[in-house]
Write a protein that holds these residues in place. Structure first.
Motif, PDB file in Angstrom:
ATOM      1  N   THR A  61      32.453  38.385  55.212  1.00 39.15           N
ATOM      2  CA  THR A  61      32.439  39.790  55.610  1.00 39.15           C
ATOM      3  C   THR A  61      31.078  40.178  56.171  1.00 39.15           C
ATOM      4  O   THR A  61      30.977  40.883  57.181  1.00 39.15           O
ATOM      5  CB  THR A  61      32.789  40.691  54.410  1.00 39.15           C
ATOM      6  OG1 THR A  61      34.040  40.295  53.860  1.00 39.15           O
ATOM      7  CG2 THR A  61      32.873  42.154  54.837  1.00 39.15           C
ATOM      8  N   GLU A  84      29.182  46.196  55.760  1.00 38.89           N
ATOM      9  CA  GLU A  84      30.409  46.045  54.975  1.00 38.89           C
ATOM     10  C   GLU A  84      30.274  44.901  53.968  1.00 38.89           C
ATOM     11  O   GLU A  84      30.809  44.977  52.858  1.00 38.89           O
ATOM     12  CB  GLU A  84      31.601  45.806  55.896  1.00 38.89           C
ATOM     13  CG  GLU A  84      31.985  47.017  56.735  1.00 38.89           C
ATOM     14  CD  GLU A  84      33.236  46.759  57.568  1.00 38.89           C
ATOM     15  OE1 GLU A  84      33.820  45.660  57.432  1.00 38.89           O
ATOM     16  OE2 GLU A  84      33.618  47.657  58.349  1.00 38.89           O
ATOM     17  N   ASN A 140      30.249  41.917  59.637  1.00 40.49           N
ATOM     18  CA  ASN A 140      29.631  43.243  59.596  1.00 40.49           C
ATOM     19  C   ASN A 140      28.697  43.298  58.394  1.00 40.49           C
ATOM     20  O   ASN A 140      29.173  43.373  57.255  1.00 40.49           O
ATOM     21  CB  ASN A 140      30.704  44.334  59.495  1.00 40.49           C
ATOM     22  CG  ASN A 140      30.136  45.730  59.639  1.00 40.49           C
ATOM     23  OD1 ASN A 140      29.147  46.080  58.998  1.00 40.49           O
ATOM     24  ND2 ASN A 140      30.763  46.549  60.469  1.00 40.49           N
ATOM     25  N   ASN A 181      28.173  46.149  51.051  1.00 36.07           N
ATOM     26  CA  ASN A 181      28.999  47.087  50.277  1.00 36.07           C
ATOM     27  C   ASN A 181      30.056  46.351  49.451  1.00 36.07           C
ATOM     28  O   ASN A 181      30.373  46.768  48.324  1.00 36.07           O
ATOM     29  CB  ASN A 181      29.668  48.089  51.213  1.00 36.07           C
ATOM     30  CG  ASN A 181      28.676  49.061  51.831  1.00 36.07           C
ATOM     31  OD1 ASN A 181      27.610  49.323  51.264  1.00 36.07           O
ATOM     32  ND2 ASN A 181      29.004  49.592  52.995  1.00 36.07           N
ATOM     33  N   TYR A 182      30.583  45.264  49.997  1.00 34.49           N
ATOM     34  CA  TYR A 182      31.573  44.465  49.256  1.00 34.49           C
ATOM     35  C   TYR A 182      30.930  43.862  48.006  1.00 34.49           C
ATOM     36  O   TYR A 182      31.507  43.920  46.915  1.00 34.49           O
ATOM     37  CB  TYR A 182      32.133  43.366  50.156  1.00 34.49           C
ATOM     38  CG  TYR A 182      33.082  42.415  49.452  1.00 34.49           C
ATOM     39  CD1 TYR A 182      34.441  42.703  49.377  1.00 34.49           C
ATOM     40  CD2 TYR A 182      32.618  41.243  48.862  1.00 34.49           C
ATOM     41  CE1 TYR A 182      35.313  41.839  48.730  1.00 34.49           C
ATOM     42  CE2 TYR A 182      33.477  40.372  48.209  1.00 34.49           C
ATOM     43  CZ  TYR A 182      34.822  40.675  48.151  1.00 34.49           C
ATOM     44  OH  TYR A 182      35.686  39.824  47.507  1.00 34.49           O
TER      45      TYR A 182
END
Length: 319
Positions: free
Chosen positions: A145, A152, A149, A155-156
């Protein structure tokens, strides 16, 4: 690798059902091979515990031992070493054959920490239902991920509790991880200067020659393809960090962060000049010494000459 493991499992199944397809050793052939190898194993020493690994790999005493060696019969350390070379997909396939070993938490813990050297979750009490096998899958998914990006991806990791929302923790994760796409990472660090600051402080350039330290720096924090504000920022941060790691050397040579900044820029330009096929007239050592000392007058001629020799012999500092 996955196809090979499938064939191993299929081979064992066929042998148990009594099939004698071409390409598989029959029991009679196995006995012949074992008999021919008996004379070659007498000089092998038995390991502790009375298990002769060489003999175990070459011969089979029963029907269940025919085909590929059963890893469960080997010492655990050796079995874990063999399985540690598999990726997540192949390890899952291997678990169909060697369930106890491939599902061992110590193996998955080693795989996680060898690929992602630092995660905030390593230093916390594991939550209920935690497993390193599940964590490996999440780290692999988060890395993919991130490479698509970066925001992202980070954040994951935070949503799964893998990383804390802290620039220092993110910097440590980046510093200890080699699966992140360097182009995406460069974009992310350009936007997150707070993470970049903490990432620079993780480098230790003590007692390193300036060009070698600059190479190490650009291996972790890749230089932009064009000159600009971001490159100037990187060189400035590196110069201050290099001086902070080598205070005695800086006093001995009479160098300041500004002087190191000039030297770094000179090394980058020299690297381009010497390695680019488009530059026909390469800069000589005498020219480099003259140009560099013109910009930084307190630097000795011998020291600048050693800088030139390093680039000429080893290559680009930011390749």
């Amino acid at each position: 690798m996955g196809q090979g493991l499938w064939r191993v499992a299929r081979n064992q199944q066929l042998q148990q059902e009594g099939y004698g397809e071409q390409g598989y050793l029959s029991r009679e052939q196995s006995r012949r091979v074992a008999a021919s190898n008996m004379s070659h194993t007498s000089h092998r020493k038995h390991v502790q515990g009375g298990i002769d690994i060489y003999h175990l790999l070459k011969t089979r005493k029963s029907k269940e031992q025919e085909g590929f060696i059963n890893l469960e019969m080997l010492p655990p350390e050796l079995s874990f070493t063999i399985l540690s070379y598999l990726n997540a997909t192949d390890l899952c396939l291997a678990s169909c054959v060697w369930q106890d070993l491939a599902n061992d938490e110590l193996l998955w813990q080693g795989l996680c920490k060898s690929t992602w050297g630092h995660c905030s979750i390593y230093n916390k009490n594991p939550p209920l239902g935690f497993s390193f096998r599940k964590l490996y899958m999440q780290l692999d998914e988060g890395s993919l991920t991130f490479n698509a990006n970066p925001d992202e991806g980070v954040n994951y990791f935070m949503s799964k509790g893998i990383l804390d929302d802290s620039p220092k923790e993110i910097a440590k994760f980046i510093f200890c991880t080699r699966t992140l796409n360097w182009k995406k990472l460069r974009i992310y660090l350009d936007e997150r200067r707070d993470v970049l600051d903490d990432l620079v402080t993780l480098h230790n350039f003590r007692n390193q020659f300036l060009p070698n330290a600059l190479r190490e720096f650009f291996r972790h924090i890749h230089a932009p393809e064009e000159r600009g504000e971001y490159l100037e920022t990187l060189i400035t941060k590196f110069s201050h960090r290099f001086c902070a790691c080598n205070p005695d050397l800086m006093r001995e040579l009479g160098l300041s962060p500004d002087a190191v900044y000039v030297l770094c820029y000179s090394l980058i330009l020299l690297s381009i000049d010497l390695t680019s096929p488009h530059v026909k007239n390469k800069m000589s050592k005498r020219e480099f010494i003259r140009n560099t000392r013109r910009a930084a007058q307190n630097i000795s001629e011998d020291f600048v000459g050693h800088l030139y020799d390093n680039i000429y012999l080893i290559g680009h500092v930011a390749a």
